[in-house]
Design a protein around this motif. Structure first.
Motif, PDB file in Angstrom:
ATOM      1  N   GLY A 242     -50.640  20.631 -36.140  1.00 25.40           N
ATOM      2  CA  GLY A 242     -50.125  19.258 -35.432  1.00 25.40           C
ATOM      3  C   GLY A 242     -50.859  18.244 -36.036  1.00 25.40           C
ATOM      4  O   GLY A 242     -49.944  17.308 -36.403  1.00 25.40           O
ATOM      5  N   TRP A 243     -52.061  18.255 -36.599  1.00 24.63           N
ATOM      6  CA  TRP A 243     -52.379  17.260 -37.556  1.00 24.63           C
ATOM      7  C   TRP A 243     -51.615  17.058 -38.870  1.00 24.63           C
ATOM      8  O   TRP A 243     -51.403  15.919 -39.432  1.00 24.63           O
ATOM      9  CB  TRP A 243     -54.004  17.228 -37.778  1.00 24.63           C
ATOM     10  N   ARG A 244     -51.350  18.119 -39.472  1.00 17.94           N
ATOM     11  CA  ARG A 244     -50.832  18.331 -40.565  1.00 17.94           C
ATOM     12  C   ARG A 244     -49.262  17.942 -40.546  1.00 17.94           C
ATOM     13  O   ARG A 244     -48.858  17.063 -41.680  1.00 17.94           O
ATOM     14  CB  ARG A 244     -50.926  19.882 -41.260  1.00 17.94           C
ATOM     15  N   ASN A 245     -48.697  18.073 -39.437  1.00 14.97           N
ATOM     16  CA  ASN A 245     -47.224  17.622 -38.946  1.00 14.97           C
ATOM     17  C   ASN A 245     -47.178  16.153 -38.924  1.00 14.97           C
ATOM     18  O   ASN A 245     -46.261  15.563 -39.259  1.00 14.97           O
ATOM     19  CB  ASN A 245     -46.780  18.335 -37.842  1.00 14.97           C
ATOM     20  N   ALA A 246     -48.347  15.729 -38.552  1.00 16.57           N
ATOM     21  CA  ALA A 246     -48.474  13.972 -37.920  1.00 16.57           C
ATOM     22  C   ALA A 246     -48.726  13.391 -39.330  1.00 16.57           C
ATOM     23  O   ALA A 246     -48.523  11.999 -39.288  1.00 16.57           O
ATOM     24  CB  ALA A 246     -49.341  13.758 -37.008  1.00 16.57           C
TER      25      ALA A 246
ATOM     26  N   LYS B 140     -46.948  10.443 -40.881  1.00 16.90           N
ATOM     27  CA  LYS B 140     -45.557  10.559 -41.148  1.00 16.90           C
ATOM     28  C   LYS B 140     -44.705  11.217 -39.920  1.00 16.90           C
ATOM     29  O   LYS B 140     -43.611  11.423 -40.126  1.00 16.90           O
ATOM     30  CB  LYS B 140     -45.729  11.345 -42.261  1.00 16.90           C
ATOM     31  N   GLY B 141     -45.552  11.543 -38.857  1.00 19.44           N
ATOM     32  CA  GLY B 141     -44.847  12.289 -37.911  1.00 19.44           C
ATOM     33  C   GLY B 141     -45.435  12.102 -36.274  1.00 19.44           C
ATOM     34  O   GLY B 141     -46.537  11.321 -36.225  1.00 19.44           O
TER      35      GLY B 141
ATOM     36  N   ILE C 288     -46.958   9.259 -30.417  1.00 17.98           N
ATOM     37  CA  ILE C 288     -46.751   7.855 -31.128  1.00 17.98           C
ATOM     38  C   ILE C 288     -45.808   8.349 -32.318  1.00 17.98           C
ATOM     39  O   ILE C 288     -46.111   9.140 -33.168  1.00 17.98           O
ATOM     40  CB  ILE C 288     -48.010   7.373 -31.802  1.00 17.98           C
ATOM     41  N   PRO C 289     -44.622   7.837 -32.412  1.00 15.32           N
ATOM     42  CA  PRO C 289     -43.622   8.259 -33.461  1.00 15.32           C
ATOM     43  C   PRO C 289     -44.316   7.707 -35.028  1.00 15.32           C
ATOM     44  O   PRO C 289     -44.997   6.694 -34.959  1.00 15.32           O
ATOM     45  CB  PRO C 289     -42.553   7.276 -33.171  1.00 15.32           C
ATOM     46  N   ALA C 290     -43.825   8.263 -35.930  1.00 18.13           N
ATOM     47  CA  ALA C 290     -44.286   7.968 -37.257  1.00 18.13           C
ATOM     48  C   ALA C 290     -44.099   6.343 -37.527  1.00 18.13           C
ATOM     49  O   ALA C 290     -42.944   5.808 -37.343  1.00 18.13           O
ATOM     50  CB  ALA C 290     -43.444   8.710 -38.291  1.00 18.13           C
TER      51      ALA C 290
ATOM     52  N   GLN D  94     -48.072   3.887 -41.432  1.00 20.25           N
ATOM     53  CA  GLN D  94     -49.290   3.430 -41.676  1.00 20.25           C
ATOM     54  C   GLN D  94     -50.145   4.343 -42.553  1.00 20.25           C
ATOM     55  O   GLN D  94     -50.531   5.460 -42.030  1.00 20.25           O
ATOM     56  CB  GLN D  94     -49.896   2.848 -39.970  1.00 20.25           C
ATOM     57  N   ASN D  95     -50.847   3.645 -43.272  1.00 19.84           N
ATOM     58  CA  ASN D  95     -52.061   4.322 -43.870  1.00 19.84           C
ATOM     59  C   ASN D  95     -53.411   4.024 -43.076  1.00 19.84           C
ATOM     60  O   ASN D  95     -53.549   2.661 -42.663  1.00 19.84           O
ATOM     61  CB  ASN D  95     -52.349   3.552 -45.467  1.00 19.84           C
ATOM     62  N   VAL D  96     -53.963   5.208 -42.800  1.00 14.07           N
ATOM     63  CA  VAL D  96     -54.950   4.879 -41.703  1.00 14.07           C
ATOM     64  C   VAL D  96     -56.433   5.791 -42.376  1.00 14.07           C
ATOM     65  O   VAL D  96     -56.115   6.564 -43.515  1.00 14.07           O
ATOM     66  CB  VAL D  96     -54.761   5.484 -40.476  1.00 14.07           C
TER      67      VAL D  96
END
Length: 229
Positions: free
Chosen positions: A148-152, A180-181, A186-188, A191-193
């Protein structure tokens, strides 16, 4: 350069010697320069013991030897030995914490390796403790959470510090990513975080068998515009 002294001795009075070592630790508190001491017993000879004492350098070892408390304890130790102990002085030329190396590789590959392969070094009975989840989870749930983290996010870890104790490794890390996802609804955002955290991992036979996570999830949500509005 790290320095190690090996003390090889034979004694039928190990319990007394063990108490003597406790006395030395107590009497040299705040003075000793030794950083690690380990005693091993020969499985084939119950009277044969080897003590390994680590120092930051040879010079620090000599400072430790010159302590009056060390000299007194040494004389008492000789009296407990069946024969004169022998000493081997070693300059450490290679010191590799294998569990630390595995943990570092695990984090450094987390953003690029295939999700299925990310858990090649994780035991089947792995248990994960994550404060963001309702309860401790096993390998399957941990793998799904990671996916899930990799997809997001496109992300990477930077390892900032590591320490090891027995079968545990603690890694302090900085995580950076691009959203990105979908992440917790929260939709993509594009944002760089960034986020900091710390993970303790327990090892068994070179495999990660347990993990405890602490990280700034609230700070991440704030960067995504969910908190602090």
């Amino acid at each position: 350069m790290t320095f190690v002294q090996l003390i090889d001795c034979r004694t039928s009075r190990f319990d007394e010697m063990d108490r003597l070592m406790d006395t030395w630790v107590e009497q040299t508190k705040g003075k000793r320069t030794a950083t690690h001491a380990l005693v091993g017993k020969d499985r084939s000879d119950a009277s044969h013991f080897v003590e390994m004492v680590e120092f930051p350098s040879y010079e620090e070892a000599m400072r430790n030897s010159n302590l009056p408390e060390t000299d007194r304890i040494f004389q008492d130790m000789v009296a407990l030995c069946d024969e004169m102990p022998t000493f081997t002085d070693l300059e450490v030329v290679r010191d590799e914490q294998l569990n630390c190396a595995t943990a570092r590789e695990w984090f450094e590959q987390a953003g690029t390796i295939e999700v299925d392969r990310m858990f090649d070094r994780v035991a089947d009975d792995y248990v994960e403790h994550d404060p963001s989840g309702p309860r401790d989870s096993g390998l399957r749930a941990a793998s799904e959470e990671f996916a899930g983290w990799r997809n997001a996010f496109d992300f990477s870890f930077r390892v900032d510090d590591q320490i090891a104790q027995d079968d545990l490794v603690c890694t302090r890390w900085t995580w950076t990513g691009r959203h990105k996802g979908d992440f917790v609804g929260i939709p993509a955002t594009g944002q760089n975080v960034t986020m900091t955290g710390m993970t303790w991992q327990r090892f068994r036979g070179g495999m990660i068998c347990e993990g405890w996570w602490q990280y700034d999830r609230a700070g991440l949500l704030e960067q995504l515009g969910v908190l602090g509005q």
